[in-house]
Design a protein around this motif. Structure first.
Motif, PDB file in Angstrom:
ATOM      1  N   LEU A 287      11.011  -6.868 -10.296  1.00 48.47           N
ATOM      2  CA  LEU A 287      10.207  -5.786 -10.913  1.00 48.47           C
ATOM      3  C   LEU A 287       9.103  -5.278  -9.929  1.00 48.47           C
ATOM      4  O   LEU A 287       8.494  -5.908  -9.263  1.00 48.47           O
ATOM      5  N   VAL A 288       9.454  -3.861  -9.878  1.00 49.06           N
ATOM      6  CA  VAL A 288       8.602  -3.142  -8.963  1.00 49.06           C
ATOM      7  C   VAL A 288       7.767  -2.189  -9.932  1.00 49.06           C
ATOM      8  O   VAL A 288       8.030  -1.473 -10.833  1.00 49.06           O
ATOM      9  N   TRP A 289       6.127  -2.535  -9.942  1.00 48.04           N
ATOM     10  CA  TRP A 289       5.218  -1.713 -10.735  1.00 48.04           C
ATOM     11  C   TRP A 289       4.851  -0.892  -9.735  1.00 48.04           C
ATOM     12  O   TRP A 289       3.932  -1.058  -8.914  1.00 48.04           O
TER      13      TRP A 289
ATOM     14  N   GLY B 285       0.878  -1.343  -0.117  1.00 53.24           N
ATOM     15  CA  GLY B 285      -0.040  -0.010  -0.091  1.00 53.24           C
ATOM     16  C   GLY B 285       0.721   1.168   0.050  1.00 53.24           C
ATOM     17  O   GLY B 285       1.752   0.990   0.059  1.00 53.24           O
ATOM     18  N   PRO B 286       0.027   2.401   0.330  1.00 53.85           N
ATOM     19  CA  PRO B 286       0.803   3.728   0.159  1.00 53.85           C
ATOM     20  C   PRO B 286       1.610   3.843   1.068  1.00 53.85           C
ATOM     21  O   PRO B 286       2.570   5.124   1.232  1.00 53.85           O
ATOM     22  N   GLU B 287       1.593   3.282   2.348  1.00 58.74           N
ATOM     23  CA  GLU B 287       2.479   3.640   3.200  1.00 58.74           C
ATOM     24  C   GLU B 287       3.807   3.120   2.980  1.00 58.74           C
ATOM     25  O   GLU B 287       4.779   3.510   3.890  1.00 58.74           O
ATOM     26  N   VAL B 288       4.094   2.415   1.936  1.00 55.00           N
ATOM     27  CA  VAL B 288       5.602   1.826   1.798  1.00 55.00           C
ATOM     28  C   VAL B 288       6.275   2.626   0.702  1.00 55.00           C
ATOM     29  O   VAL B 288       5.586   3.043  -0.411  1.00 55.00           O
TER      30      VAL B 288
ATOM     31  N   ALA C  23       4.557 -16.506 -11.628  1.00 52.13           N
ATOM     32  CA  ALA C  23       4.171 -17.901 -11.118  1.00 52.13           C
ATOM     33  C   ALA C  23       4.891 -18.927 -12.007  1.00 52.13           C
ATOM     34  O   ALA C  23       5.252 -19.805 -11.646  1.00 52.13           O
ATOM     35  N   ASP C  24       5.357 -18.284 -13.319  1.00 51.01           N
ATOM     36  CA  ASP C  24       6.010 -19.294 -14.173  1.00 51.01           C
ATOM     37  C   ASP C  24       7.711 -19.189 -14.218  1.00 51.01           C
ATOM     38  O   ASP C  24       8.219 -20.220 -14.470  1.00 51.01           O
ATOM     39  N   HIS C  25       8.151 -18.222 -13.110  1.00 49.92           N
ATOM     40  CA  HIS C  25       9.340 -18.029 -13.273  1.00 49.92           C
ATOM     41  C   HIS C  25       9.885 -17.841 -11.711  1.00 49.92           C
ATOM     42  O   HIS C  25       9.723 -16.775 -11.114  1.00 49.92           O
ATOM     43  N   ASP C  26      10.670 -18.846 -11.161  1.00 41.67           N
ATOM     44  CA  ASP C  26      11.014 -18.608  -9.648  1.00 41.67           C
ATOM     45  C   ASP C  26      11.808 -17.562  -9.552  1.00 41.67           C
ATOM     46  O   ASP C  26      11.891 -17.299  -8.205  1.00 41.67           O
ATOM     47  N   THR C  27      12.730 -17.118 -10.200  1.00 43.52           N
ATOM     48  CA  THR C  27      13.819 -16.063 -10.109  1.00 43.52           C
ATOM     49  C   THR C  27      13.291 -14.698 -10.487  1.00 43.52           C
ATOM     50  O   THR C  27      13.791 -13.589 -10.591  1.00 43.52           O
ATOM     51  N   PHE C  28      11.942 -14.736 -10.692  1.00 46.03           N
ATOM     52  CA  PHE C  28      11.195 -13.442 -11.036  1.00 46.03           C
ATOM     53  C   PHE C  28      10.044 -12.902  -9.964  1.00 46.03           C
ATOM     54  O   PHE C  28       9.054 -13.276  -9.855  1.00 46.03           O
ATOM     55  N   VAL C  29      10.580 -11.804  -9.328  1.00 45.77           N
ATOM     56  CA  VAL C  29       9.604 -11.485  -8.265  1.00 45.77           C
ATOM     57  C   VAL C  29       9.195  -9.924  -8.556  1.00 45.77           C
ATOM     58  O   VAL C  29       9.863  -9.160  -8.869  1.00 45.77           O
ATOM     59  N   VAL C  30       7.890 -10.019  -8.322  1.00 44.67           N
ATOM     60  CA  VAL C  30       7.013  -8.662  -8.840  1.00 44.67           C
ATOM     61  C   VAL C  30       6.215  -8.120  -7.379  1.00 44.67           C
ATOM     62  O   VAL C  30       5.696  -8.703  -6.441  1.00 44.67           O
ATOM     63  N   THR C  31       6.486  -6.889  -7.468  1.00 40.31           N
ATOM     64  CA  THR C  31       6.005  -5.880  -6.224  1.00 40.31           C
ATOM     65  C   THR C  31       5.026  -4.792  -6.956  1.00 40.31           C
ATOM     66  O   THR C  31       5.467  -4.038  -7.851  1.00 40.31           O
ATOM     67  N   VAL C  32       3.818  -4.787  -6.502  1.00 42.41           N
ATOM     68  CA  VAL C  32       3.024  -3.738  -7.086  1.00 42.41           C
ATOM     69  C   VAL C  32       2.758  -2.840  -5.950  1.00 42.41           C
ATOM     70  O   VAL C  32       2.304  -3.101  -4.728  1.00 42.41           O
ATOM     71  N   LEU C  33       3.179  -1.529  -6.260  1.00 45.28           N
ATOM     72  CA  LEU C  33       3.058  -0.609  -5.181  1.00 45.28           C
ATOM     73  C   LEU C  33       1.660   0.232  -5.427  1.00 45.28           C
ATOM     74  O   LEU C  33       1.462   1.052  -6.326  1.00 45.28           O
ATOM     75  N   ASP C  34       0.549  -0.021  -4.715  1.00 47.67           N
ATOM     76  CA  ASP C  34      -0.826   0.614  -4.858  1.00 47.67           C
ATOM     77  C   ASP C  34      -0.610   1.949  -4.115  1.00 47.67           C
ATOM     78  O   ASP C  34      -1.284   2.293  -3.082  1.00 47.67           O
TER      79      ASP C  34
END
Length: 118
Positions: free
Chosen positions: A78-80, A6-9, A106-117
């Motif tokens: 990856l940070v969106w 969330g927005p607090e981060v 989900a298909d790639h163990d070494t690919f991490v996504v963070t979504v900043l809302d």
């Protein structure tokens, strides 16, 4: 793996945390529309000229990106960032892009996504 914060981060906090866990970190800002958001993914991640600028092409290029070895051979983060306006004004577009990110992570163990809302 995908996570939504969330927005607090702060973006700096997210990037520092990802760097501590090792790996490359790329920050892609969300656009105000689906088309603008897809263009920003292409620009930041340096997609090839043939990129079709649609969800299928985004998925294909993100899969390719996730499969490329990172510079240090570790995880790609990856940070969106800043998705709140897109989610609020175009919830279907947000959900479509989020679905692509879910699939690729989900298909790639070494690919991490963070979504900043925020």
């Amino acid at each position: 793996m995908i996570r939504v914060l969330g927005p607090e981060v702060s973006i700096a906090e997210v990037v520092r945390e990802a760097q501590r866990h090792g790996g490359e970190v790329s920050v892609v800002p969300a656009g105000s529309t689906k088309a603008e958001s897809i263009d920003l993914f292409a620009e930041v991640l340096d997609f090839p000229d043939w990129f079709g600028r649609n969800l299928d092409a985004l998925a294909d290029c993100l899969h390719d990106y996730a499969e490329e070895p990172s510079e240090d051979g570790l995880t790609r983060h990856l940070v969106w960032d800043g998705v709140a306006q897109l989610r609020r004004d175009h919830p279907e577009s947000y959900a479509d892009i989020r679905s692509v990110l879910d699939e690729v992570s989900a298909d790639h163990d070494t690919f991490v996504v963070t979504v900043l809302d925020r």
